[in-house]
Design a protein around this motif. Structure first.
Motif, PDB file in Angstrom:
ATOM      1  N   UNK A 225       0.840  -1.207   0.000  1.00 55.76           N
ATOM      2  CA  UNK A 225       0.000   0.000   0.000  1.00 55.76           C
ATOM      3  C   UNK A 225       0.875   1.258   0.000  1.00 55.76           C
ATOM      4  N   UNK A 226       1.952   1.232   0.775  1.00 53.97           N
ATOM      5  CA  UNK A 226       2.879   2.371   0.808  1.00 53.97           C
ATOM      6  C   UNK A 226       3.560   2.570  -0.536  1.00 53.97           C
ATOM      7  N   UNK A 227       3.982   1.477  -1.140  1.00 53.92           N
ATOM      8  CA  UNK A 227       4.635   1.556  -2.450  1.00 53.92           C
ATOM      9  C   UNK A 227       3.665   2.111  -3.490  1.00 53.92           C
ATOM     10  N   UNK A 228       2.412   1.617  -3.426  1.00 56.89           N
ATOM     11  CA  UNK A 228       1.395   2.094  -4.382  1.00 56.89           C
ATOM     12  C   UNK A 228       1.099   3.576  -4.145  1.00 56.89           C
ATOM     13  N   UNK A 229       1.314   4.054  -2.917  1.00 57.53           N
ATOM     14  CA  UNK A 229       1.096   5.472  -2.599  1.00 57.53           C
ATOM     15  C   UNK A 229       2.289   6.343  -2.977  1.00 57.53           C
ATOM     16  N   UNK A 230       3.267   5.750  -3.632  1.00 55.05           N
ATOM     17  CA  UNK A 230       4.379   6.539  -4.149  1.00 55.05           C
ATOM     18  C   UNK A 230       5.591   6.636  -3.232  1.00 55.05           C
ATOM     19  N   UNK A 231       5.573   5.911  -2.117  1.00 55.33           N
ATOM     20  CA  UNK A 231       6.737   5.943  -1.226  1.00 55.33           C
ATOM     21  C   UNK A 231       7.765   4.913  -1.672  1.00 55.33           C
ATOM     22  N   UNK A 232       9.019   5.164  -1.324  1.00 53.12           N
ATOM     23  CA  UNK A 232      10.054   4.153  -1.527  1.00 53.12           C
ATOM     24  C   UNK A 232      10.140   3.296  -0.270  1.00 53.12           C
ATOM     25  N   UNK A 233      10.418   2.015  -0.464  1.00 53.97           N
ATOM     26  CA  UNK A 233      10.308   1.078   0.661  1.00 53.97           C
ATOM     27  C   UNK A 233      11.179   1.504   1.844  1.00 53.97           C
ATOM     28  N   UNK A 234      12.391   1.963   1.575  1.00 61.47           N
ATOM     29  CA  UNK A 234      13.285   2.307   2.682  1.00 61.47           C
ATOM     30  C   UNK A 234      12.922   3.628   3.360  1.00 61.47           C
TER      31      UNK A 234
END
Lengths: 523, 127
Positions: A225-234
């Motif tokens: 969900x975070x990745x889909x929201x445009x964040x980078x995993x780290x």
């Protein structure tokens, strides 16, 4: 308890997981020196009555050597209902503290230095609203949001699966989780925006392996969900934390924590391409198992809690709540809470257990059981991944929508109940050793009806004082933002809580856009 | 003899449904026809379901402490509908409240330590 067949003795053929704590894949602990450098946080969950009542309990906990706060909200707050809602009748201030507006959150933490303690808030469906209230109250007291440390539970997935405190359907709820992830990543570097919680899954009846697998699956769904929201995993994975149960099957629990760290590290590295060490290190809070406590001979619960707490410590927990002996009967009395905290202090300061990191590492049995828990969890994770066609997010949401998790958990709960009834699983005071069950129960905390009328009166005063047209305007903006999935809801929520819009009004505005979720009843 | 029907319900805002589901399955395995309402029932929806389903007993699962506000309204609603259906409450009920619930017409109150046998006995006795 999971039905894992145990050998009478284990030998050197079994694999050892990792050389040292602090080394990938962290089976032996996330940090090299563990408790020798920093003890776990003794974080006791509390909340009842009005915000003023709970504020006093918080101050007592801090005075008795507790070093973090953990806030329990009442059911109306958890379900996004105001204290004057007809559906809240009888529930106000009972299972936790009643919060309707910003004014209650200001009362709740009044006189406590929010830059100096970390605060955990156990709230899920309305989590973003309570976060907005906390930030606003802290800033009014002079503490910047960048200095706030703590944890928002904000784990909606396990609500659909286990605890059932949901309001909106899964997909808009997950959008709100992604919004808080983005907000906290940008503006609250010390905050943990999600505490991925197996505790409630286990309490609802899951086995240790199910708790492990479902919790990690939910964690991976939040990563996606975070990745889909445009964040980078780290950027955000280092701030994800976990919350596990400590049940009475001592070694199985320890193996569960070790396996959790291994699987998380491996998936984060291999599947989600995380590079920062903190993205790979699973850190968790532990609570002893409420369901393991018995109404019969409740003093024996102190013993159960001690054993469970020790499992959490030997498993490398970062913080711990120990249940009080009387929680199976009512909210705990002050004395019972004190004994529960003292239990942790005995383990921490008298037993010398914390002096060596992962003292069970290399035990033939613990290592074999760690491998077995890992294998069982990976099997369930593969099923969920398959269900989602290679997406853990879709696998988890699909499993919820079809009632799969709910049925798996209810089946396990019933299997254990049958073993208890058949006497194939013994429980002291329940189906064995019942002498002493007739003794009168200990005195319990009794919460009268007056809390509800006090809180309803307080809410009426706030509503009379606030600018009603401003409230209408901010709720209109909130509805508009809710209708645009690319907009982060946090700015509108911050504006709404500042206007003293209530939790119930904000939730209703969102529900007009998102709809409300209902689970099909199934036995 | 017609199959005996029991309605089990979770009353109020609480969602902890482990207990109610286990009890529903226990009763089903003991030969009852069990109707489970699902979560978040109000006294009014429970009474309506009991009337519609023509049940022989109503079981209410309570954990949150809202029992004194909600349970009497179920008993009153049933009586107002002309039914003498027995009501059994299970869950976390402080000792102080057990007596008042009983006086208000609740047939039995089962605590968190109740065994399968005790639950089935209570339902048998109530019907």
């Amino acid at each position: 308890m999971s039905g894992i067949p145990l050998e009478p003795v284990y030998g050197p053929a079994d694999a050892v997981h990792g050389d040292f704590p602090g080394q990938y894949p962290y089976a032996r602990g996330p940090y090299a020196s563990m408790y020798r450098t920093k003890l776990w946080t003794m974080r006791m969950f509390a909340g009842f009555g009005t915000a003023v009542d709970t504020n006093l309990r918080f101050k007592e906990i801090l005075a008795h050597g507790g070093d973090g706060l953990s806030t329990a909200f009442d059911l109306p707050t958890l379900m996004g209902r105001d204290s004057d809602d007809p559906l809240s009748a009888g529930e106000v201030g009972r299972c936790g503290v009643a919060v309707d507006t910003l004014a209650d959150v200001e009362d709740l933490y009044r006189g406590i230095d929010l830059a100096g303690v970390t605060t955990s808030m156990t709230i899920n469906s309305p989590a973003a609203i309570l976060l907005a209230m906390y930030v606003t109250a802290a800033e009014a007291s002079g503490v910047s949001r960048t200095d706030l440390g703590g944890t928002l539970q904000n784990d909606i997935l396990k609500e659909y699966q286990a605890q059932k405190e949901y309001i909106f359907p899964p997909r808009p709820s997950l959008r709100m989780v992604a919004d808080t992830l983005r907000f906290c990543t940008a503006e609250m570097p010390r905050w943990h925006p999600v505490s991925v919680s197996g505790y409630h899954i286990r309490e609802a009846g899951a086995t240790a392996a199910q708790e492990l697998a479902f919790t990690l699956a939910n964690g991976f769904a939040y990563v996606e969900a975070g990745l889909a929201g445009g964040l980078r995993v780290d950027e955000f994975a280092p701030r994800l934390s976990f919350f596990f149960n400590a049940h009475i099957d001592f070694f199985e629990e320890i193996a569960k924590y070790r396996a959790a760290r291994i699987i998380w590290a491996r998936w984060m590295k291999d599947r989600y391409r995380a590079e920062r060490e903190r993205s790979l290190q699973l850190r968790f809070h532990t609570q002893t198992a409420g369901v393991s406590l018995t109404a019969q001979q409740p003093e024996v619960n102190i013993v159960r809690t001690t054993i469970e707490a020790l499992a959490g410590v030997l498993g490398g927990t970062q913080s711990l709540h120990t249940n009080s002996m009387d929680e199976v009967l009512a909210l705990p009395t002050e004395k019972a809470v004190r004994i529960a905290l003292r239990t942790q202090q005995v383990i921490a300061h008298e037993t010398q257990v914390p002096h060596v990191a992962d003292p069970l590492g290399g035990s033939y049995f613990v290592e074999a059981l760690t491998g077995e828990m890992e294998r069982r969890a990976e099997e369930l994770l593969a099923q969920i991944d398959h269900r989602g066609g290679g997406s853990m997010f879709e696998g988890v949401v699909g499993g919820i929508e079809e009632g799969w998790f709910q049925a798996e958990i209810a089946d396990s709960a019933y299997q254990l109940e049958r073993k208890l009834n058949e006497g194939t699983h013994l429980k002291v005071g329940v189906n064995a050793f019942t002498e002493g069950n007739d003794e009168p129960p200990p005195e319990t905390l009794y919460i009268g009806q007056e809390v509800e009328s006090l809180q309803v009166k307080r809410l009426a005063e706030i509503k009379a004082e606030r600018d009603a047209s401003l409230v209408d305007a901010v709720l209109d903006r909130l509805r508009a933002d809710a209708g645009r999935p690319d907009v982060n809801l946090m700015p509108a929520l911050l504006e709404a809580v500042r206007s003293h819009a209530t939790v119930g009004e904000i939730v209703q505005a969102l529900a007009e856009v998102f709809g409300r979720w209902e689970e099909a009843p199934a036995i | 003899m017609a199959e005996r029907r029991v309605l089990v319900a979770k009353l109020g805002l609480d969602g902890h449904d482990r207990g109610v589901k286990v009890v529903a399955r226990l009763l089903r395995d003991a030969g009852y026809e069990v109707i489970y309402t699902g979560l978040r029932q109000t006294p009014e929806t429970v009474v309506a379901a009991a009337v519609d389903e023509d049940v022989d007993a109503v079981g209410l699962s309570m954990l949150s402490g809202a029992h004194m506000a909600l349970v009497p309204r179920v008993v009153e609603g049933l009586r107002a509908a002309g039914l003498d259906t027995p009501v059994i409450v299970g869950g976390i009920i402080p000792e102080q409240d057990v007596q008042s619930l009983r006086e208000g017409g609740v047939e039995a109150v089962l605590g968190p330590g109740a065994s399968a046998e005790e639950i089935i006995e209570a339902v048998e006795a109530a019907i």
